[in-house]
Design an enzyme around this catalytic site. Structure first.
Site, PDB file in Angstrom:
ATOM      1  N   TYR A   1      -6.187   0.954  -3.968  1.00 13.77           N
ATOM      2  CA  TYR A   1      -6.508   0.424  -5.280  1.00 13.77           C
ATOM      3  C   TYR A   1      -7.458  -0.648  -5.036  1.00 13.77           C
ATOM      4  O   TYR A   1      -8.332  -0.942  -5.782  1.00 13.77           O
ATOM      5  CB  TYR A   1      -5.373   0.070  -6.226  1.00 13.77           C
ATOM      6  CG  TYR A   1      -4.515   1.320  -6.647  1.00 13.77           C
ATOM      7  CD1 TYR A   1      -5.216   2.045  -7.728  1.00 13.77           C
ATOM      8  CD2 TYR A   1      -3.222   1.497  -6.350  1.00 13.77           C
ATOM      9  CE1 TYR A   1      -4.493   3.228  -8.164  1.00 13.77           C
ATOM     10  CE2 TYR A   1      -2.423   2.618  -6.864  1.00 13.77           C
ATOM     11  CZ  TYR A   1      -3.115   3.414  -7.942  1.00 13.77           C
ATOM     12  OH  TYR A   1      -2.467   4.627  -8.498  1.00 13.77           O
TER      13      TYR A   1
ATOM     14  N   LYS B   1      -5.310  10.666  -5.657  1.00 12.40           N
ATOM     15  CA  LYS B   1      -5.605   9.886  -4.522  1.00 12.40           C
ATOM     16  C   LYS B   1      -4.426   9.639  -3.565  1.00 12.40           C
ATOM     17  O   LYS B   1      -3.371   9.597  -4.233  1.00 12.40           O
ATOM     18  CB  LYS B   1      -6.332   8.490  -5.082  1.00 12.40           C
ATOM     19  CG  LYS B   1      -5.777   7.552  -5.839  1.00 12.40           C
ATOM     20  CD  LYS B   1      -4.556   6.716  -5.257  1.00 12.40           C
ATOM     21  CE  LYS B   1      -3.335   6.211  -5.924  1.00 12.40           C
ATOM     22  NZ  LYS B   1      -2.147   5.749  -4.922  1.00 12.40           N
TER      23      LYS B   1
END
Length: 383
Positions: free
Chosen positions: A234, A145
C-alpha cells in the site's frame, strides 16, 4: 468434512502441504453484513455476473456484502473448498446451487455463461494459477494484490489473459477510493507546489495463533514474503500514484526477530526509500509488529497533505497545511469496493483498459523484489 479439513485438502492438492490450516476462515454466519437478495442480484440484466474464488475473511466480510451498492455487477457464483460454507453463503446471497464450484471442478466454469468475471481472493502464491485457469476458461479476471509472488508469474497472468482476449485487473482498491483520488488530483493541480517528499507507513501486529486469516501470511510458500507483500505494498503503490512516476532507485533495511516464531520464514519490518525521476524522495515503512497504522503524507514547497488513514476500509480523513493555515476537507466517503468492482465491469462492457491492469501489479512486484534485494545487499538498487 468440516471447513478446516476441506481447505486443508485443497492446499494439499495444490502442493502446499502443512500450510493448509491457514485458510480456515471464521464461521460464515459471523461474516455477513447486509447480504443481497436474489431479486436484488438478478433484477438488472445489464449487470455482469461475478464469481468469487476463495471465501475467506476478506471475501465474506468486505467484498460480498458490497455488491449491494454495485450498479453494473452482480454476484452469481462462488468457488470454495467447503461445500457447506458455499451453500450457506449461496442461500444468504440468492446464488443458485448450480453456480457453486470447488477447486477441482473450477475449470468447468467455462460452461457457465452467467459468469463474466472471476475475482481471485486466494493466498498470494495461488493468484497466478487461478488467474491463468480463469482466463483459459474464457473469463475476465480481477485479482487481489499482490498480483503474484514473482515477476515471472505476473507475466504468465498477463500473457494468459491477452491470449484469451480477456481483461485482467489488479485490486488496488485505494485507487478507487474518493480521498485518495482527491489527493492525486490536488497534487496534479499543484496545490502543494513542487512535490518534494512522500512518507507512508503501513503496519499491524500479525497474529497467526489468534486469527486464522493470518495463518498463511507467515508461511513463505503461500505469502511470498511478509509485511512488505501484504501491507507494505500500500505504501509502495501510494508513492507511485501520488507522484505519477516510477522509481529509479531503491534502498532498504530489514529487521526481523528470528526467535519470534512469526518471522521464521517471512520478514517483519522493512524501511525502504524510493527516488523518482523528478527528484521526489519517498520513505516508507512496513511492519508486522508495530501498532496498526495506514497513513501517508505528501510534502510540497507550498504545503503538505496528510491521509490518515490512507488505506482503511472506511472513515478516511484528509488534512492539508499551507502558509494560510490548516484545513480538513470534508469529502464524501465512498464505497471503494463497489467502485472497484463496477470499474472492472464497465471496462469489460466498454472494452476499455482498467485503471489498474496487470502491468500495474507487475511493476509493484518488480519493485518489491528490488526492495528485498536492496535490504539483502545493503546498497541501492537501480530499477
Amino acid at each position: 468434512m468440516n471447513l478446516t479439513e476441506s481447505r486443508r485438502q485443497f492446499l494439499r492438492q495444490a502442493g502446499l502441504g502443512a500450510a493448509a490450516a491457514a485458510l480456515a476462515g471464521p464461521a460464515a454466519a459471523a461474516t455477513l453484513a447486509q447480504p443481497l437478495s436474489a431479486a436484488m442480484q438478478h433484477d438488472d440484466k445489464k449487470k455482469l455476473g461475478w464469481a468469487i474464488v476463495g471465501l475467506g475473511k476478506f471475501a465474506t466480510e468486505q467484498i460480498m456484502p458490497n455488491f449491494k451498492d454495485c450498479q453494473h455487477s452482480k454476484l452469481v457464483a462462488l468457488v470454495s473448498g467447503s461445500p457447506d460454507k458455499a451453500k450457506k453463503l449461496a442461500r444468504e446471497y440468492g446464488i443458485e446451487e448450480k453456480n457453486l464450484y470447488n477447486y477441482q471442478n473450477f475449470d468447468t466454469i467455462r460452461d457457465n455463461p452467467a459468469v463474466d468475471i472471476v475475482y481471485i481472493i486466494l493466498p498470494n502464491a495461488l493468484h497466478a494459477e487461478y488467474t491463468v485457469r480463469a482466463a483459459q476458461a474464457g473469463k475476465h479476471v480481477l485479482c487481489e494484490k499482490p498480483m503474484a509472488t514473482s515477476e515471472e508469474d505476473c507475466q504468465k497472468m498477463i500473457d494468459a489473459s491477452k491470449k484469451a482476449g480477456k481483461k485482467l485487473m489488479i485490486a488496488y482498491r485505494c485507487q478507487y477510493e474518493p480521498f485518495n483520488l482527491n489527493a492525486i488530483e490536488r497534487i496534479k493541480k499543484g496545490e502543494l507546489g513542487k512535490l518534494k517528499v512522500i512518507t507512508a507507513d503501513h503496519g499491524r501486529p500479525v497474529k497467526p495463533t489468534e486469527d486464522k486469516a493470518d495463518t498463511w501470511r507467515v508461511v513463505k510458500k503461500l505469502a511470498g514474503g511478509g509485511s512488505l507483500m501484504d501491507i507494505g505494498i500500500y505504501s509502495l503503490n501510494a508513492t507511485r500514484y501520488l507522484t505519477g512516476e516510477e522509481p529509479v532507485e531503491i534502498t532498504a533495511q530489514e529487521h526481523s526477530d528470528k526467535s519470534d516464531p512469526r518471522f521464521k520464514e517471512v520478514e517483519d519490518t522493512i524501511v525502504f526509500t524510493l527516488r523518482f525521476p523528478s527528484g521526489v524522495l519517498a520513505t516508507c515503512t512496513s511492519s508486522y509488529s508495530y501498532q496498526e497504522v495506514k497513513r501517508g503524507r505528501a510534502f510540497g514547497d507550498k504545503g503538505w497533505l496528510d491521509l490518515d488513514p490512507l488505506s482503511d476500509y472506511n472513515k478516511h480523513t484528509m488534512k492539508i497545511g499551507t502558509e494560510e493555515g490548516k484545513q480538513e476537507p470534508q469529502l464524501k466517503e465512498g464505497n471503494q469496493f463497489a467502485a472497484e468492482v463496477d470499474h472492472m465491469s464497465e471496462c469489460v462492457m466498454q472494452n476499455k483498459t482498467p485503471r489498474t491492469p496487470g502491468e500495474e501489479g507487475q511493476r509493484d512486484v518488480r519493485y518489491i523484489m528490488a526492495i528485498y534485494e536492496a535490504a539483502k545487499k545493503g546498497k541501492a538498487v537501480k530499477v
